[in-house]
Every structure is written in structure tokens, then in C-alpha cells.
Motif scaffolding. Sequence first.
Motif, PDB file in Angstrom:
ATOM      1  N   GLU A 109       3.919  -5.065 -10.770  1.00  0.00           N
ATOM      2  CA  GLU A 109       4.666  -3.821 -10.937  1.00  0.00           C
ATOM      3  C   GLU A 109       3.809  -2.673 -10.434  1.00  0.00           C
ATOM      4  O   GLU A 109       2.706  -2.452 -10.939  1.00  0.00           O
ATOM      5  CB  GLU A 109       5.062  -3.584 -12.386  1.00  0.00           C
ATOM      6  CG  GLU A 109       5.860  -2.300 -12.581  1.00  0.00           C
ATOM      7  CD  GLU A 109       6.459  -2.123 -13.963  1.00  0.00           C
ATOM      8  OE1 GLU A 109       7.111  -1.082 -14.193  1.00  0.00           O
ATOM      9  OE2 GLU A 109       6.267  -3.014 -14.816  1.00  0.00           O
ATOM     10  N   ALA A 110       4.309  -1.970  -9.431  1.00  0.00           N
ATOM     11  CA  ALA A 110       3.605  -0.804  -8.899  1.00  0.00           C
ATOM     12  C   ALA A 110       4.091   0.446  -9.606  1.00  0.00           C
ATOM     13  O   ALA A 110       5.296   0.637  -9.785  1.00  0.00           O
ATOM     14  CB  ALA A 110       3.849  -0.675  -7.396  1.00  0.00           C
ATOM     15  N   LEU A 156      -3.206   1.402   8.461  1.00  0.00           N
ATOM     16  CA  LEU A 156      -3.240  -0.022   8.775  1.00  0.00           C
ATOM     17  C   LEU A 156      -2.396  -0.331  10.006  1.00  0.00           C
ATOM     18  O   LEU A 156      -2.785  -1.138  10.861  1.00  0.00           O
ATOM     19  CB  LEU A 156      -2.754  -0.832   7.569  1.00  0.00           C
ATOM     20  CG  LEU A 156      -3.708  -0.860   6.371  1.00  0.00           C
ATOM     21  CD1 LEU A 156      -3.011  -1.455   5.158  1.00  0.00           C
ATOM     22  CD2 LEU A 156      -4.968  -1.665   6.692  1.00  0.00           C
ATOM     23  N   ALA A 157      -1.236   0.312  10.105  1.00  0.00           N
ATOM     24  CA  ALA A 157      -0.401   0.118  11.296  1.00  0.00           C
ATOM     25  C   ALA A 157      -1.134   0.581  12.546  1.00  0.00           C
ATOM     26  O   ALA A 157      -1.076  -0.085  13.600  1.00  0.00           O
ATOM     27  CB  ALA A 157       0.917   0.859  11.129  1.00  0.00           C
ATOM     28  N   SER A 158      -1.843   1.703  12.455  1.00  0.00           N
ATOM     29  CA  SER A 158      -2.620   2.199  13.588  1.00  0.00           C
ATOM     30  C   SER A 158      -3.751   1.248  13.961  1.00  0.00           C
ATOM     31  O   SER A 158      -4.183   1.201  15.119  1.00  0.00           O
ATOM     32  CB  SER A 158      -3.191   3.586  13.283  1.00  0.00           C
ATOM     33  OG  SER A 158      -2.164   4.534  13.112  1.00  0.00           O
ATOM     34  N   VAL A 192       5.319  -1.014   2.420  1.00  0.00           N
ATOM     35  CA  VAL A 192       5.035   0.363   2.013  1.00  0.00           C
ATOM     36  C   VAL A 192       5.649   0.597   0.637  1.00  0.00           C
ATOM     37  O   VAL A 192       6.845   0.366   0.429  1.00  0.00           O
ATOM     38  CB  VAL A 192       5.600   1.373   3.026  1.00  0.00           C
ATOM     39  CG1 VAL A 192       5.238   2.795   2.610  1.00  0.00           C
ATOM     40  CG2 VAL A 192       5.078   1.071   4.426  1.00  0.00           C
ATOM     41  N   VAL A 193       4.828   1.067  -0.290  1.00  0.00           N
ATOM     42  CA  VAL A 193       5.296   1.326  -1.655  1.00  0.00           C
ATOM     43  C   VAL A 193       5.393   2.838  -1.854  1.00  0.00           C
ATOM     44  O   VAL A 193       4.380   3.535  -1.869  1.00  0.00           O
ATOM     45  CB  VAL A 193       4.345   0.716  -2.700  1.00  0.00           C
ATOM     46  CG1 VAL A 193       4.873   0.973  -4.115  1.00  0.00           C
ATOM     47  CG2 VAL A 193       4.166  -0.778  -2.462  1.00  0.00           C
ATOM     48  N   THR A 194       6.611   3.323  -1.981  1.00  0.00           N
ATOM     49  CA  THR A 194       6.836   4.757  -2.181  1.00  0.00           C
ATOM     50  C   THR A 194       7.460   5.067  -3.532  1.00  0.00           C
ATOM     51  O   THR A 194       7.538   6.228  -3.915  1.00  0.00           O
ATOM     52  CB  THR A 194       7.753   5.320  -1.079  1.00  0.00           C
ATOM     53  OG1 THR A 194       8.991   4.616  -1.092  1.00  0.00           O
ATOM     54  CG2 THR A 194       7.098   5.193   0.290  1.00  0.00           C
ATOM     55  N   ALA A 248       0.840  -1.200   0.000  1.00  0.00           N
ATOM     56  CA  ALA A 248       0.000   0.000   0.000  1.00  0.00           C
ATOM     57  C   ALA A 248       0.873   1.247   0.000  1.00  0.00           C
ATOM     58  O   ALA A 248       2.043   1.192   0.410  1.00  0.00           O
ATOM     59  CB  ALA A 248      -0.906   0.010   1.232  1.00  0.00           C
ATOM     60  N   PRO A 249       0.309   2.389  -0.429  1.00  0.00           N
ATOM     61  CA  PRO A 249       1.038   3.654  -0.276  1.00  0.00           C
ATOM     62  C   PRO A 249       1.186   4.014   1.196  1.00  0.00           C
ATOM     63  O   PRO A 249       0.517   3.453   2.070  1.00  0.00           O
ATOM     64  CB  PRO A 249       0.171   4.660  -1.033  1.00  0.00           C
ATOM     65  CG  PRO A 249      -1.180   4.043  -1.109  1.00  0.00           C
ATOM     66  CD  PRO A 249      -0.979   2.568  -1.113  1.00  0.00           C
TER      67      PRO A 249
END
Length: 218
Positions: A106-107, A79-81, A91-93, A71-72
Motif C-alpha cells: 500500500e503506497a 528513470l525514464a531518462s 508511476v505512483v501519484t 516510484a513517484p
Amino acid sequence: MPQLAVTSFGHSAVRLERHGLSLVIDPGVLAPADAFDDVTAFLITHDHPDHVNTEMVAAALAADPRSHVWAPEDVADSLASAGVSADQLEVVTDSRVFEAAGIAVEAIVGVHAEVHDTLPSPVNLAYVIDGRMLHPGDAFPPLPDGIDIGVLFLPVSGPWMRFADAVDYVAALRPRVVVPIHDGDLNDVGLTLTDQMSAILPGEGVYQRLRVGETVEL
């Protein structure tokens, strides 16, 4: 290349399955409960609730410690919260290639299409699946050279787009199969009109609407 079993969960949520592993994209608040069952990996395009039901994704990940989500960053923070373990959260940045549920992904990092200049446009990840399927999220992003899209999950409705934008995107990509998505805001009349309008989509691609819960091999 082996086909994938594709199941619609309505709006923008789809499940892709091969060899007993399942990949679910954008299961939001409009998705039925079974969209979150037995999921090997989740892909989330952006942080709008019609694309990610944070509580349900978190619960699904907690129920199966072997499952993961990509996810972004803003979605990952939410989600972590909600209690998602760091070792299940990717995490996809930046635009990159990885494997999820045994399938190459492929993101492509971009931004959500503008709704209005007074509203923010969050990060939007488009996902190319298996080198041949595209889920663009809430945008019509350009793709890197060399990608031949066989199956396009095509947004057809929403406050950020016109149907003409969808037509132009099909003209640019020339997919062999078009599966309409992002239509959870349409009633039966709107769905019928959209399906009728599909006649103006360019190219030789097949327009294939999937009913909620319907599975096809693509």
C-alpha cells in the motif's frame, strides 16, 4: 501469514524476500552493488540520491526485463531518462494498493519532512508491505485507520528530524519490532549512541538493529 526474509543494505535500503521473489526499497548511492542483484521489484520513496541510485536501478531493470519499479513521478521521469522501459515503470501519484514481487503493497502519498523552509519538500511515498511492515521514507506520516504495524523501519538520523520525532512515531504506531534505518550519516559512535537511546522508545516493541548484509525472518 508467512514471514519475509529482511536484509539490510545500509542507510534506508532493505530487501524483502518470499518464495524466491525479492523486493528492494530505497537502494540509494550508499547501497552496496549487491543491493541491485536479482531484484524482482523496486520501491522508491522519493528522489533524493541516498534513496535512489538512478543509474544502478536502471541497469538492474535493463538486465532483467521481468523486473519493475514503483516510484513517484519525479523519480519515474529520471528513470525514464536513464533508459528504463515504460512497461517496467509504475508511476505512483495517488495512495493505492498493488502487488510487487508477489507481496501486497500500500503506497501512501505524502511529502518529505521539512529540512528548512528555504528548501523544497518533494513527494514522499510511504509503503506498507504485506499489511504489516512500514517503510516511511523521509517522513513520519499518519496511516489510514485499521493498519496494525508489526515491523517499523524507523528513521533515526538525518537533517530533517530529531530523535524525539522517532520516539513520538513509535508511540503513535506501537510496532512490535523496530528496525532502525536512515543512519548512513552516523559513524560508529553515533550508531552506538542511537542504539543506547532506543531504550526510551515507548511500548513493548523489540529494537532490532541489522548489520549491513544481515538477514532475519520477520
